[in-house]
Each structure stands twice: as C-alpha cells, then as structure tokens.
Design an enzyme around this catalytic site. Structure first.
Site, PDB file in Angstrom:
ATOM      1  N   CYS A 172       0.805  -1.223   0.000  1.00  0.00           N
ATOM      2  CA  CYS A 172       0.000   0.000   0.000  1.00  0.00           C
ATOM      3  C   CYS A 172       0.836   1.271   0.000  1.00  0.00           C
ATOM      4  CB  CYS A 172      -0.944   0.000   1.198  1.00  0.00           C
ATOM      5  SG  CYS A 172      -1.898  -1.514   1.353  1.00  0.00           S
ATOM      6  N   THR A 317     -10.337  -0.005   9.148  1.00  0.00           N
ATOM      7  CA  THR A 317     -10.234  -1.227   9.950  1.00  0.00           C
ATOM      8  C   THR A 317     -10.077  -0.841  11.419  1.00  0.00           C
ATOM      9  OG1 THR A 317      -7.835  -1.366   9.656  1.00  0.00           O
ATOM     10  CG2 THR A 317      -9.196  -2.536   8.069  1.00  0.00           C
ATOM     11  N   GLU A 324      -2.964   4.361  13.700  1.00  0.00           N
ATOM     12  CA  GLU A 324      -2.580   5.573  12.974  1.00  0.00           C
ATOM     13  C   GLU A 324      -2.825   6.815  13.819  1.00  0.00           C
ATOM     14  OE1 GLU A 324      -2.857   7.555   8.535  1.00  0.00           O
ATOM     15  OE2 GLU A 324      -4.492   6.246   9.183  1.00  0.00           O
ATOM     16  N   LYS A 345      -9.965   7.413   1.625  1.00  0.00           N
ATOM     17  CA  LYS A 345     -10.565   6.098   1.419  1.00  0.00           C
ATOM     18  C   LYS A 345     -12.024   6.045   1.841  1.00  0.00           C
ATOM     19  CE  LYS A 345      -6.231   3.535   1.918  1.00  0.00           C
ATOM     20  NZ  LYS A 345      -5.407   4.730   2.251  1.00  0.00           N
TER      21      LYS A 345
END
Length: 424
Positions: A172, A317, A324, A345
């Site tokens: 990613c 998620t 994060e 996203k």
C-alpha cells in the site's frame, strides 16, 4: 531536502491526471472530494452473488478499450489503460508537448509507477482460460504482464520515453515510494522529468476471495455501499477495496519556472520505516509510522507546527485507524489535535498500491484550492480516534504544507511532505 541531499535540484509537480471511483479527470475528482461523494458501489465487473464482499470502489463508466489499440486489448491488464488515461491527462496538464522533445531529451524523461497487485487480476483471467479448455482466448503475453514491470514499459512506449522505466511494488506504500524515488532521480540530476504515480485494480474473483479469507474487508454494508467505508468511526467494520490511477508530471523548479508551467506543489520531504513485526498487522504502539512521518518532516525542513493538513491512510479497519491515530499523536506531538486531517478512502475505498498517489491528489486539492476534503461516514466518533478528521463536510482552509501518510502490508510505513507554491 529529499533525504539529506547536499544540493538537490528542487522538484515540483506540474501535471496531474486521474481515473477514480468518484470521477474521471482531475477536476471531477476534486469536485467529488469537496462534495463528499462516495464512489463505493456494488461490483459489476464479475459475479459476486456467492461472496460475502459485494462492494468496491469500482469504475464501471471508464471506457478502458478507448485507451488501447484493438490489437493490444487482450494482452494487457486493466491497470494499463487506467495508467495511460491518467498519464495522458497529466502530460497535457503539464503543458509539455512530448512529440516536440528532442530525442536526446527523451533519454532523460522517465516513468516510475507504484502498484500492488498490478497485473494479478489479468493473470487470474488468463489461467481461467488455460485450465478450462479455452486456451485460444488467452494472451501470449501473460507472463510479462504478470511481472508488473511491463506496466511502466507500456507508458514509456506510448510516449516514446527512453529514460528509466520502473515499477515499485511495496504494497500500500507503493505509489508514495514511487513518487519519492522519481523525485529523487530528478533531484540528483539523473533524469530531468518523470511521469510518476500509482495505479491498481484488485478486481477479480480470486483477489476478492483472498480479502474475504483475510477478513479485513467489511461485509456489513452490501445494501448500503456508500456508507461502507467509515474510517475512525466507532462502528467501522473493515476496509473496502478500490481501484484507480493518479499520475503526475515531475520536473525541477527551475525548469517549471523557465517554461511558465503551473506548479501544484513541491515534493519537499520523505520518510520510510518498517515495523518488522507482522505480515499484515501493525505493532500497536505506532512508533514506526510516527517515525516515518517525523523523518519526512525533518527531510522537508519543517516542524510539526508547520503542517496545515494531513492526508491519512485511514483504512476503516478497527486496528489500523486506532494505531494511525496513536502514531499521529507521536509524530505531531502537541499539534496533533489542532491539525485537520482526512481519509480519502472513505470516498474511494482502498486502491491498494495506488493509495499514496490518491492521497497526494487529495492533498493537492487542499494546497491549490484551499479546500480540505472530508472524512465521510464519520457519524459515530470512536473515543480512541479523537483527532480532527474533518467529519462529513469539506472545510475551507489555507494549506501551505501537507503531510501524506501511508501504511502497507508487511508493516511498511511511508510519508511524503508537499509544500505549496507560496512556500517555494
């Protein structure tokens, strides 16, 4: 400084093109981002009736055949026309006439793309032909297409560019890494200009099954796809896969100024680390993602207080969003709560290896239009995710410095700092 180079040439973005689930072309992408539109929908490219995952950030309206010669259509993966369409827009936007470039200058004009799965869906389709008695429908170029490297070669051939032609595949973080490496080649004087960015299209029954087995994608919103990607929301239940291409033209600041090109931003700093912890799961302390962001800021010669906006990895998620958030608090220290940030996203899903280039495209909206895109579907904030994610509605704000964060499988972490023209 682009990782400590003593006297690097400064590198800027002068062209931008994209094909995305929320719009084809730069302005359509930006308009949809600002409006908070979702591009998540029921998958149409193959039968998903037997799958628990039935939605994605797919681009059904993209006319991929229009980007290719008829003789090439059965021999290349979907990522090729996605990349070609975005690259053509980026080159046109840059004001460069590649047909007028002398042959010797084309030797110093390269291509650097990031991708995750690359041609994997194409390979799966070819294997289906071969092992079901339909070998005649298969492509003789299956193996070259499967190596991913052919992806950049397709662009090199179309534009007649003889500079380096490379693919970066680091999960990613692929396109963030590719854009930095492209910028570094220009900064070092090894290339004068680069087409750089990311493309991915992880859309096939086999890939979908792989995500289903791994249990990282949500299967709770098949009837309400627009609400499915919910980064930092308490009721988030997993990511949504996506596809798309975000491509840029990079060149030196001096070159851009000399030819009067529009400059979107300077690529000012980069950092990359690895948790060295797990195949897919980050270490929960968030130390290594934070360190990647800190290295990028140091490389750019800025402090955490200078960051006006952060584009987040924000997968939706349970674990990643929490980690994060923790990493951002470590990297930005006391500035974390006052710094606006958002997760692209939430609108486009997770385009795998193209995710970093997508985030950079969103950051350019903030840098050039003064509009910070929102994190949509953030209706129920998670107490463990307590920063300013610009929930649900875009926000007008002056942005001169943007930090783009990416996290990948294999616990890779990459971050990039962009500076606006006003900071040059």
């Amino acid at each position: 400084m682009l990782n400590g180079l003593a006297s690097p040439r400064r590198v800027v973005i002068t062209g931008f093109g994209c094909v995305t689930p929320i719009g084809i072309g730069r302005e359509a992408f930006w308009d949809s981002l600002a409006a908070g539109r979702s591009g998540i929908r029921r998958i149409e490219s193959f039968d998903v009736s037997g799958s628990s995952i039935q939605i994605a950030g797919e681009i059904p309206e993209f006319d991929w055949q229009a980007e290719l010669n008829p003789k090439d259509r059965q021999h290349v993966p979907r990522t090729v026309p996605l990349a070609l369409a975005a690259a053509r827009e980026a080159v046109k936007d840059s004001g460069l006439d590649i047909t007028a470039i002398p042959p010797e200058d084309k030797q110093r004009f390269g291509v650097m793309l990031g991708t995750g799965g690359g041609g994997l869906s194409f390979t799966e389709k070819q294997f289906g032909f071969w092992f079901s008695g339909n070998a005649g429908k298969g492509s003789i170029y299956t193996i070259p297409a499967s190596t991913h490297g052919g992806l950049s070669s397709e662009l090199s051939m179309v534009f007649g560019l003889h500079g380096l032609s490379h693919i970066i595949s680091t999960s990613c973080t692929s396109s963030t890494d590719a854009i930095f490496y492209a910028a570094q080649h220009v900064a070092l004087g090894r290339q004068d200009k680069m087409i750089a960015g990311g493309v991915d299209s992880p859309m096939s029954p086999g890939i979908l099954k792989g995500f289903e087995v791994m249990t990282v994608c949500t299967d709770k919103w098949n009837d309400e796809p627009a609400r499915a990607s919910r980064p930092f929301s308490k009721d988030r239940s997993g990511m949504v896969i996506g596809e798309g291409s975000w491509i840029y033209v990079l060149e030196t600041l001096d070159s851009a100024v000399e030819r009067g090109a529009h400059i979107y931003a300077e690529i000012a700093g980069y950092g990359s680390t690895c948790d060295a912890y797990h195949r897919v799961r980050l270490e929960e302390n968030g130390v290594e993602p934070a360190r990647a962001m800190s290295i990028a800021m140091q490389d750019a010669g800025i402090s955490a207080a200078d960051v006006d906006y952060v584009n987040l990895h924000g997968t939706s998620t349970l674990l990643n969003d929490r980690i994060e958030t923790r990493a951002l608090k470590l990297a930005l220290d006391g500035n974390a709560r006052r710094t606006p940030m958002s997760a692209t996203k939430s609108q486009i899903g997770h385009p795998q290896g193209a995710t970093g280039s997508a985030g950079i495209g969103a950051a350019l909206l903030a840098l050039n239009k003064g509009i910070i895109p929102p994190t949509i579907n953030l209706d129920m904030p998670d107490p463990d995710c307590d920063l300013d994610y610009v929930p649900n509605e875009a926000r007008a704000s002056q942005v001169d410095v943007a930090l783009c964060n990416c996290i990948g499988f294999g616990t890779k972490n990459s971050a990039l700092v962009l500076k606006s023209v006003e900071r040059l």
